[in-house]
Design a protein around this motif. Structure first.
Motif, short mmCIF file in Angstrom:
data_model
loop_
_atom_site.label_atom_id
_atom_site.label_comp_id
_atom_site.label_asym_id
_atom_site.label_seq_id
_atom_site.Cartn_x
_atom_site.Cartn_y
_atom_site.Cartn_z
N MET A 267 0.88 -1.16 -0.08
CA MET A 267 -0.16 -0.04 0.12
C MET A 267 0.74 1.40 -0.01
N ALA A 268 0.59 2.24 -1.07
CA ALA A 268 1.36 3.45 -0.86
C ALA A 268 1.50 4.24 0.23
N TYR A 269 0.22 4.08 1.01
CA TYR A 269 -0.04 4.74 2.38
C TYR A 269 0.92 4.44 3.34
N ALA A 270 1.18 2.94 3.21
CA ALA A 270 2.32 2.42 4.46
C ALA A 270 3.44 3.08 3.97
N TYR A 271 3.98 2.93 2.66
CA TYR A 271 5.14 3.18 2.26
C TYR A 271 5.33 4.93 2.95
N LEU A 272 4.29 5.63 2.70
CA LEU A 272 4.40 6.98 3.08
C LEU A 272 4.65 7.12 4.42
N ARG A 273 4.12 6.48 5.35
CA ARG A 273 4.19 6.56 6.66
C ARG A 273 5.58 5.96 7.11
N ILE A 274 6.12 4.95 6.57
CA ILE A 274 7.31 4.45 6.74
C ILE A 274 8.30 5.60 6.59
N GLY A 275 8.17 6.16 5.36
CA GLY A 275 9.04 7.43 5.15
C GLY A 275 9.01 8.32 6.25
N LYS A 276 7.81 8.81 6.53
CA LYS A 276 7.69 9.88 7.47
C LYS A 276 8.55 9.57 8.82
N CYS A 277 8.27 8.17 9.33
CA CYS A 277 9.14 7.75 10.47
C CYS A 277 10.54 7.77 10.08
N TYR A 278 11.08 7.20 9.38
CA TYR A 278 12.43 7.40 9.02
C TYR A 278 13.01 8.66 8.96
N GLU A 279 12.42 9.63 8.34
CA GLU A 279 12.69 10.98 8.57
C GLU A 279 12.69 11.45 9.78
N LYS A 280 11.92 11.07 10.78
CA LYS A 280 11.76 11.48 12.20
C LYS A 280 13.00 10.79 12.72
N LEU A 281 13.34 9.54 12.51
CA LEU A 281 14.55 9.02 12.74
C LEU A 281 16.06 9.72 12.48
N LYS A 282 15.74 10.48 11.49
CA LYS A 282 16.92 11.31 10.78
C LYS A 282 17.80 10.33 9.93
N LEU A 283 17.03 9.32 9.36
CA LEU A 283 17.49 8.44 8.33
C LEU A 283 16.92 8.75 7.00
N ALA A 304 2.03 11.71 -1.19
CA ALA A 304 3.34 11.25 -1.18
C ALA A 304 4.48 12.20 -1.90
N TRP A 305 3.71 12.61 -3.05
CA TRP A 305 4.43 13.87 -3.91
C TRP A 305 4.91 15.15 -2.86
N ILE A 306 3.76 15.57 -1.92
CA ILE A 306 3.97 16.56 -1.09
C ILE A 306 5.12 16.21 -0.19
N ALA A 307 5.05 14.97 0.38
CA ALA A 307 6.27 14.50 1.32
C ALA A 307 7.40 14.57 0.62
N ILE A 308 7.89 14.31 -0.71
CA ILE A 308 9.11 14.44 -1.20
C ILE A 308 9.41 15.80 -1.61
N GLN A 319 15.15 23.43 -6.64
CA GLN A 319 14.56 23.01 -7.85
C GLN A 319 13.95 21.74 -8.00
N ASN A 320 14.40 20.79 -7.03
CA ASN A 320 13.80 19.44 -6.91
C ASN A 320 12.24 19.72 -6.15
N ALA A 321 12.35 20.45 -5.27
CA ALA A 321 11.00 20.75 -4.60
C ALA A 321 9.93 21.17 -5.56
N LEU A 322 10.33 22.12 -6.47
CA LEU A 322 9.49 22.62 -7.44
C LEU A 322 8.88 21.36 -8.52
N TYR A 323 9.88 20.76 -8.78
CA TYR A 323 9.42 19.40 -9.66
C TYR A 323 8.30 18.57 -8.94
N TYR A 324 8.36 18.41 -7.73
CA TYR A 324 7.56 17.51 -7.08
C TYR A 324 6.32 18.12 -6.78
N ILE A 325 6.36 19.43 -6.53
CA ILE A 325 5.25 20.12 -6.02
C ILE A 325 4.27 20.29 -7.40
N ASN A 326 4.81 20.52 -8.64
CA ASN A 326 4.10 20.47 -9.84
C ASN A 326 3.33 18.95 -10.05
#
Length: 463
Positions: A267-283, A304-308, A319-326
């Motif tokens: 599930m994409a949502y599970a991947y998203l939450r895992i990514g958020k957790c890793y970011e909190k762990l500074k990984l 998920a695009w917003i998270a990136i 520059q990368n932020a602009l690509y993903y917000i688009n």
């Protein structure tokens, strides 16, 4: 050889579809037609169901069940008068057939006469061998009327009769939540769990209620009981992960989200939450990898695009932020938060016209924060579009009257347009509100700020 019911139904379907292909007319008994029509309606094959009803009534013109199927199709086609007429005939023949009342109620509901629909369904209760379905239909009519108390009561009656009707249980909790009766929902669920201690759905719902009340420890316990009741319950692991995030136990949250990936399709949502957790762990590397898995799994998951996007923003990688917000905006162009990010990123990149467009879109979507009005105005000043900037500020004044930040800008714009009288009027208004904000004129309109008359006026109000 005796065929099972399922094999019998499959044989009837094959025989019916073969008949349609060859245009031969074969005989089916009314029960066969019922099974065929029901199958097509359940499968969403409406045209085939309609054809089966027509052929069925040609062979069995007095079969009431087939006539009721015809009524159902007429209602679906919004031919309510014709359906009503046929129901009246059926009622004369079978006044105790509960399905006649159910379809009659359906017509009332389609005509937005929900009170009459409820009255008709209450009559059906006198004849229905299975009252649970009727109570559920009555509850839905109350939902249409936004009478959530009565809807809740009737869903409860339904659940009393059909204790494994989890749809009814979900709807009961939906009503409690809509009425913001979270503690009452917990009390009801506890009562239900006293009778059904291993009902994983009830444990899940009680956990969600504790989550709403921010009682995370009790929520965690409830989700653990849901998992004990059903160790393959994906929803419970997902909700437990969310609670663990709130408790800042991010590694444990990741472990629970990982279980959902093992038990079900990714599930994409599970991947998203895992990514958020890793970011909190500074990984950071792991976080970005899981965000990318999320968009690979579901390219339409704008969160998920917003998270990136936010990941790159925190690294000042505009520059990368602009690509993903688009990317996010291409999925949901009406999301005001996305346009705010778009505007800010373009502003950081000094793409003035694109930034102005972003703030304009943000305002169009109803974000009326003072900062939004002012930033858009400043960008228009930068572009030399003074009259448009004035229009923006006068719209802002409707929401923020007597605001120094606005009045100084209005004054500077009028001076820039050689309308000195209006410029001095608004400069005085601004100085009366807050003289310290006169720095706005110095920053945005330095040539005007250096005028003796403007300096004298500022000095006068400073004393």
């Amino acid at each position: 050889m005796h065929l099972s019911q399922n094999e019998d139904d499959n044989f009837s379907l094959t025989k019916f579809e073969s008949m349609l292909k060859t245009n031969d007319v074969l005989f089916f008994d009314s029960n066969e037609f019922e099974a065929i029509i029901f199958h097509y309606l359940e499968s969403g094959k409406f045209a085939l169901a309609k054809k089966a009803v027509k052929l069925g009534l040609e062979q069995h013109p007095h079969a009431s069940v087939l006539q009721l199927f015809k009524v159902e199709i007429l209602i679906f086609e919004n031919k309510l008068t014709e359906a009503d007429s046929l129901l009246n005939s059926l009622h004369d023949l079978e006044p105790s057939n509960e399905e006649v009342y159910i379809q009659k109620a359906n017509i009332f509901s389609k005509r937005d006469n929900h009170k009459m629909a409820i009255q008709t369904l209450e009559t059906a209760l006198d004849f229905a061998p299975d009252a649970a379905e009727i109570y559920s239909l009555i509850a839905m009519e109350y939902m249409f009327m936004e009478d959530y108390d009565n809807a809740k009561y009737n869903f409860m009656k339904c659940l009393e009769l059909e204790e494994e009707d989890f749809a009814a249980l979900y709807n009961i909790i939906y009503c409690f939540d809509f009425l913001e009766q979270h503690q009452e929902a917990i009390d009801y669920l506890n009562m239900f769990l006293n009778k059904h201690p291993y009902c994983e759905v009830a444990w899940l719902q009680i956990g969600k209620e504790y989550f709403n009340l921010k009682d995370y420890e009790k929520a965690l316990t409830a989700f653990d009981f849901a998992i004990i009741s059903d160790e393959y319950f994906v929803g419970a692991y997902m909700e437990k992960g969310k609670v663990l995030e709130k408790l800042k136990r991010h590694q444990e949250a990741i472990e629970n989200y990982m279980v959902t990936l093992e038990l079900d399709d990714p599930m994409a949502y599970a991947y998203l939450r895992i990514g958020k957790c890793y970011e909190k762990l500074k990984l950071q590397k792991e976080a970005l990898a899981f965000y990318e898995k999320a968009v690979d799994e579901d390219p339409l998951l704008d969160k998920a695009w917003i998270a990136i996007t936010d990941f790159h923003l925190r690294k000042l990688d505009y520059q990368n932020a602009l690509y993903y917000i688009n990317k996010a905006i291409s999925i949901d162009s009406e999301n005001v938060l996305y346009w705010k990010r778009y505007a800010k990123i373009n502003n950081r990149l000094n793409f003035v016209e694109e930034a102005e467009k972003g703030y304009r879109k943000t305002l169009e979507l109803g974000n009326y924060e003072l900062e939004t009005w002012i930033t858009r105005c400043d960008l228009l000043i930068n572009l030399g579009e003074y009259e448009t900037a004035l229009d923006v500020l006068f719209q802002a004044i409707e929401f923020y009257p007597d605001t120094a930040e606005i009045e100084y800008r209005v004054a500077g714009l009028y001076f820039s347009l050689n309308e000195g009288e209006k410029g001095y009027y608004h400069l005085r208004r601004a100085l009366k509100i807050d003289v310290e904000y006169s720095i706005i004129v110095e920053e945005l309109f330095p040539m005007i700020f250096r005028r003796n008359s403007v300096q004298n006026l500022i000095e006068k109000y400073s004393q």
